[in-house]
Design a protein around this motif. Structure first.
Motif, PDB file in Angstrom:
ATOM      1  N   LEU A 103       0.874  -1.165   0.000  1.00  0.00           N
ATOM      2  CA  LEU A 103       0.000   0.000   0.000  1.00  0.00           C
ATOM      3  C   LEU A 103       0.918   1.222   0.000  1.00  0.00           C
ATOM      4  O   LEU A 103       2.116   1.097   0.147  1.00  0.00           O
ATOM      5  CB  LEU A 103      -0.884  -0.006   1.243  1.00  0.00           C
ATOM      6  N   ALA A 104       0.315   2.397  -0.151  1.00  0.00           N
ATOM      7  CA  ALA A 104       1.119   3.620  -0.103  1.00  0.00           C
ATOM      8  C   ALA A 104       1.165   4.100   1.345  1.00  0.00           C
ATOM      9  O   ALA A 104       0.145   4.552   1.869  1.00  0.00           O
ATOM     10  CB  ALA A 104       0.525   4.674  -1.019  1.00  0.00           C
ATOM     11  N   PRO A 105       2.329   4.019   1.999  1.00  0.00           N
ATOM     12  CA  PRO A 105       2.398   4.333   3.425  1.00  0.00           C
ATOM     13  C   PRO A 105       2.076   5.796   3.734  1.00  0.00           C
ATOM     14  O   PRO A 105       1.635   6.111   4.829  1.00  0.00           O
ATOM     15  CB  PRO A 105       3.854   4.020   3.787  1.00  0.00           C
ATOM     16  N   ASN A 106       2.309   6.686   2.748  1.00  0.00           N
ATOM     17  CA  ASN A 106       2.134   8.116   3.001  1.00  0.00           C
ATOM     18  C   ASN A 106       0.697   8.586   2.839  1.00  0.00           C
ATOM     19  O   ASN A 106       0.351   9.686   3.253  1.00  0.00           O
ATOM     20  CB  ASN A 106       3.046   8.920   2.077  1.00  0.00           C
ATOM     21  N   LEU A 107      -0.151   7.744   2.228  1.00  0.00           N
ATOM     22  CA  LEU A 107      -1.551   8.142   2.058  1.00  0.00           C
ATOM     23  C   LEU A 107      -2.359   7.748   3.294  1.00  0.00           C
ATOM     24  O   LEU A 107      -1.959   6.900   4.070  1.00  0.00           O
ATOM     25  CB  LEU A 107      -2.154   7.447   0.833  1.00  0.00           C
ATOM     26  N   LEU A 115      -8.051   3.827  -3.237  1.00  0.00           N
ATOM     27  CA  LEU A 115      -7.233   4.406  -4.317  1.00  0.00           C
ATOM     28  C   LEU A 115      -7.688   3.857  -5.671  1.00  0.00           C
ATOM     29  O   LEU A 115      -7.795   2.659  -5.868  1.00  0.00           O
ATOM     30  CB  LEU A 115      -5.748   4.109  -4.103  1.00  0.00           C
TER      31      LEU A 115
ATOM     32  N   ALA B 193       0.630   8.583  -4.119  1.00  0.00           N
ATOM     33  CA  ALA B 193       0.867   7.145  -3.999  1.00  0.00           C
ATOM     34  C   ALA B 193       2.150   6.753  -4.720  1.00  0.00           C
ATOM     35  O   ALA B 193       2.959   5.982  -4.206  1.00  0.00           O
ATOM     36  CB  ALA B 193      -0.320   6.369  -4.555  1.00  0.00           C
ATOM     37  N   GLY B 195       4.743   8.557  -5.217  1.00  0.00           N
ATOM     38  CA  GLY B 195       5.887   8.991  -4.425  1.00  0.00           C
ATOM     39  C   GLY B 195       6.077   8.136  -3.184  1.00  0.00           C
ATOM     40  O   GLY B 195       7.178   7.983  -2.685  1.00  0.00           O
ATOM     41  N   GLY B 196       4.970   7.570  -2.674  1.00  0.00           N
ATOM     42  CA  GLY B 196       5.058   6.729  -1.481  1.00  0.00           C
ATOM     43  C   GLY B 196       5.671   5.391  -1.797  1.00  0.00           C
ATOM     44  O   GLY B 196       6.596   4.936  -1.140  1.00  0.00           O
ATOM     45  N   SER B 197       5.171   4.729  -2.810  1.00  0.00           N
ATOM     46  CA  SER B 197       5.725   3.454  -3.251  1.00  0.00           C
ATOM     47  C   SER B 197       5.223   3.151  -4.648  1.00  0.00           C
ATOM     48  O   SER B 197       4.048   2.904  -4.863  1.00  0.00           O
ATOM     49  CB  SER B 197       5.322   2.323  -2.310  1.00  0.00           C
ATOM     50  N   GLY B 263       6.411  11.825  -2.072  1.00  0.00           N
ATOM     51  CA  GLY B 263       5.395  11.323  -1.148  1.00  0.00           C
ATOM     52  C   GLY B 263       4.753  12.351  -0.243  1.00  0.00           C
ATOM     53  O   GLY B 263       3.638  12.136   0.225  1.00  0.00           O
TER      54      GLY B 263
END
Lengths: 523, 330
Positions: A103-107, A115, B193, B195-197, B263
């Protein structure tokens, strides 16, 4: 239960959800999967087990279209499907949650859940609506968290549940959990199991990959075991006792192999026991890595480490070699206390180490055979005392002859050699340093049968020359032929120590499969 | 990072701007006026526009070194199209936007399909666009079209003799539009997203290729728009204009609190970052005796300070997260 009567067994059950038949896949001539079949029913937790290289990952990748299989059919609810990517598989109803949370950790948690399919109005995301829905979805898993907070502010267990919730919310019928518990503690595993039971009740079929046998028996309805790319067997959990399961995973038939134990190894035991230990470890361990253990390594004595994948064998060797640092216990070499804080120190004490991952940790593929062989010796001497080219040539020529490395060309890049010959060159690297203790992690992995025998013969010869050896091997028949002593590991504990007449394949299997919490058993 | 530590860099940037403005106001008696603020907007409009595009690129984990050259190319193209070819200015504007957008799309496609690092691809784009503008003309070409003098006069008159000019209005619209696009749309979520991964984003079924191409298209198109604004501001086209603006834009983005590794970040922070750079310039011109190179030195020091600040807040956030793990579920 044998593999042959599995299909009949399967047909007896009603309405399979997902049917894999005849899955095969080769990579550059190596058969990673060979005619594997698996049937998953509604509301079933199906364990997919096997040792390293058994083909679990390849099977999952073929199922989800990440890797294109050479042969085999995939049916979901009886209809043929052929997903070509993870996204297509998810759309078809097969979702995968990996050990690494993808998953996107920053979201925010809510954005992660939705998403690509966020509720929108006039092209704008309806944040409030999305959060409300996210909270509702997670409430279905008894998870009540602030969904507006970034995902990375939560524990790995929560992140796993969010990943599962996302997968299931996208109308997944089949959920593949690829080692989700590897980084979770006992309490978090319980939370995950609760989620899995809820999904079961909803009729979702779960394929569960794990290394922990306790977890298999705690949650799974059915077990499928792969070995060397083939189906080793499939049975309900109730029908498959632990010992049979371990045998199935390791591929042992109790009848043979026991008699092959070398007389030298059996009788050498008594002599070895009398001799003073070259290196001894007492209460040696590292929290969260390997539980404290005692270990004595004597000249001319082979200690084998046996256990399933992830049981702590490699970790033990890394501690002994100083590649990981112990936080409890003492190490003594020649009776003097030593601090094994780095491989360099171990090297100077006369230790040598052949790691398991030959490609990533051992050989330097671009360098020549000669350069690879002299690497450790040069490191031991230090950069200020370079080996002359003539010395290098001599050493390389000697070991190529001694170990019969083929082709006998010291100037060939080592990456071009076969697996067995790479392994021999790696051994040569350590033998060139004239170690007093040689640690071998899976010395016969990935090499052909002929080379197997040569490596084993070599281990025996080294032992006879008075070297102390610590060998990790999954090949139990092999280990009993050369080991004077076998230490059995389970769940990162040394659970049993077998010597002399007790070093037998059934003895090792029984110790691996014993249904006792590892911490409570004396080593 | 939790919600508070995410907003911290932007809050710090805003505080630095306000303190800087206060210092300037105390130093120079006439500084604290709407007029100075409006001039700040006008003078830095082209930088603000291009920095909004750069924010998208950097949050997605990329970089766009070509924007300065695209601005230069746009001004030369406009001057030649309007003055030599007699193209109506509005048509020339449209052509510049289309050309720069296609240029960005091509760079995005190259990054995706050949799996090249954005640094190299946009570095090549930088040389290409600069070279193309030299090819068209090496001299500064004045633009005398009526629309240019007309647009230069157009402004919203505010109290105190302040004027909200057309370039400033365009910048404000771009900043507002950028905020909506980044924070309120699916595309914006995909940018974060990425930028996050990147791997996870692809596994979550997001069309990573399309998103990347769109991000570079947006950045380049905004550089084209910035070129239009720049030519309005200078009433000329020159192949050497806006050299190094890509670095000013990156500096504004980073000072604005966006993590260079992607991110995290906000368009608003970038806007304040642009204003801080403008403020330093204004201070120097008010002072009169300082060399303009001091602006570069001050920007450099600020960059160091902000990057250091980000590392510290990141470190603190990670430590507090380690303490908090496991206690989040009910």
């Amino acid at each position: 239960m044998t593999p042959s009567d599995t299909p009949t067994d399967d047909r007896r059950d009603p309405a399979p959800l997902l049917e894999l038949a005849g899955f095969s896949k080769s990579f550059a001539g190596f058969r990673a999967l060979d005619g594997v079949s698996l049937t998953l029913r509604q509301g079933e937790v199906h364990a997919l087990l096997g040792e390293n290289g058994a083909g679990k990952s390849t099977l999952i990748k073929c199922m989800t279209g990440v890797v294109h299989r050479d042969a085999g059919t995939l049916r979901l609810d009886g209809a043929l499907i052929a997903p070509r990517s993870a996204a297509e598989a998810t759309q078809a109803g097969i979702a995968t949650v990996y050990q690494e949370v993808n998953l996107a950790p920053n979201l925010s948690v809510a954005q992660n859940l939705f998403l690509g399919r966020q509720p929108t109005r006039f092209g704008l995301v309806r944040e409030g609506e999305m959060r409300r829905r996210a909270a509702a979805v997670l409430a279905g898993f008894d998870l009540h968290i602030d969904v507006a907070a970034p995902l990375e502010s939560y524990s790995v267990a929560v992140q796993h549940i969010v990943a599962i919730a996302r997968a299931v919310d996208q109308s997944a019928r089949v959920l593949i959990l690829d080692e989700p518990t590897a980084s979770l503690d006992a309490h978090e595993v319980e939370i995950l199991f609760a989620v899995m039971r809820k999904l079961k009740a909803r009729g979702i079929g779960i394929v569960f990959v794990t290394h922990f046998l306790d977890q298999v028996y705690a949650i799974c309805d059915r077990i499928t075991v792969l070995r060397n790319g083939r189906l080793a067997g499939s049975a309900t959990t109730a029908e498959l006792p632990r010992l049979d399961l371990v045998k199935m995973m390791l591929g042992r038939e109790l009848a043979h192999a026991t008699a092959e134990r070398a007389p030298a190894a059996a009788s050498g035991e008594a002599a070895g026991e009398r001799e003073a230990a070259f290196a001894a470890f007492e209460g040696y361990g590292k929290a969260g890595y390997v539980a404290p253990f005692d270990l004595a390594l004597r000249p001319g004595h082979v200690v084998g480490l046996a256990g399933l994948l992830g049981s702590g064998r490699t970790e033990t060797t890394r501690l002994v070699f100083g590649a990981a640092t112990a936080d409890t216990g003492t190490a003594t070499v020649d009776g003097a206390k030593v601090a094994l804080a780095s491989p360099a120190e171990a090297l100077h004490l006369g230790f040598g180490y052949c790691p398991e991952e030959r490609k990533t940790e051992g050989i330097v593929a671009e360098l020549t055979v000669r350069e690879n062989i002299v690497l450790a010796l040069q490191a031991k001497r230090g950069a200020l005392k370079p080996l002359s080219r003539r010395e290098q040539d001599e050493i390389a020529a000697r070991f190529i002859r001694l170990l019969d490395i083929r082709p006998p060309d010291p100037e060939r890049p080592i990456g071009l050699l076969s697996g067995g010959n790479q392994q021999k060159a790696l051994l040569a690297r350590w033998l060139a340093t004239e170690p007093r203790l040689l640690i071998l992690d899976e010395p016969t992995r990935g090499i052909d049968v002929g080379a197997h025998a040569e490596i084993i013969a070599l281990i025996r010869r080294l032992c006879a020359d008075g070297m102390a050896l610590l060998v990790v091997s999954s090949e139990l028949e092999e280990i009993v032929t050369y080991a004077d002593e076998v230490i059995v590991l389970r769940d990162r504990h040394h659970v049993a120590r077998l010597t002399g007449e007790d070093v037998t394949v059934p003895g090792i299997l029984a110790a691996i499969a014993a249904d006792v919490p590892a911490g409570e058993q004396a080593a | 990072m939790n919600a508070t530590s995410r907003l911290l860099p932007v809050a710090a940037t805003t505080a630095v701007f306000l303190i800087g403005f206060l210092v300037c106001s105390l130093t120079f008696p006439n500084f604290a006026s709407l007029r100075v603020v409006m001039n700040l907007f006008t003078d830095n409009a082209f930088l603000g526009i291009v920095a909004v595009g750069m924010t998208f690129v950097i949050i997605s984990g990329g970089i766009d070194l070509s924007v300065g050259s695209v601005i230069g190319f746009s001004t030369v193209f406009l001057a030649i199209a309007i003055e030599r070819w007699g193209v109506p200015p509005l048509a020339a504007f449209l052509a510049v936007l289309v050309i720069s957008a296609l240029f960005g799309a091509a760079m995005g496609a190259a990054i995706e399909y050949f799996e090249l690092p954005p640094f190299i691809v946009t570095l090549a784009g930088m040389f290409l666009a600069r070279g193309a503008s030299f090819l068209m003309s090496t001299e500064s070409i004045p633009i005398t079209a009526d629309l240019y003098s007309h647009l230069a006069e157009q402004a919203l008159r505010l109290p105190g003799g302040a004027r909200l000019t057309v370039p400033a209005m365009i910048m404000i619209l771009v900043v507002l539009g950028g905020m909506v696009l980044l924070h309120l749309t699916r595309f914006g979520a995909n940018v974060y997203a990425l930028g996050g991964s990147r791997v996870s984003t692809a596994l979550m079924g997001v069309n990573v290729t399309r998103t990347t191409v769109l991000i570079y298209t947006l950045s380049s198109a905004l550089a084209g728009l910035s070129g239009i604004v720049f030519s309005l501001y200078t009433s000329s086209g020159y192949s050497l204009s806006a050299v190094g603006v890509e670095l000013d834009a990156i500096a504004a983005v980073v000072i604005g609190g966006t993590l260079l590794s992607g991110g995290y970040g906000f368009v608003f922070g970038t806007f304040v970052g642009v204003l801080i750079q403008g403020l330093i310039q204004t201070y120097i011109s008010f002072d009169g005796s300082l060399s303009s190179w001091w602006a570069k030195i001050a920007t450099g020091l600020l960059l160091f300070a902000f990057i250091g600040f980000q590392q510290v807040t990141l470190g603190l956030a990670r430590r507090s997260r380690r303490h908090a793990t496991g206690g989040a579920h009910a």
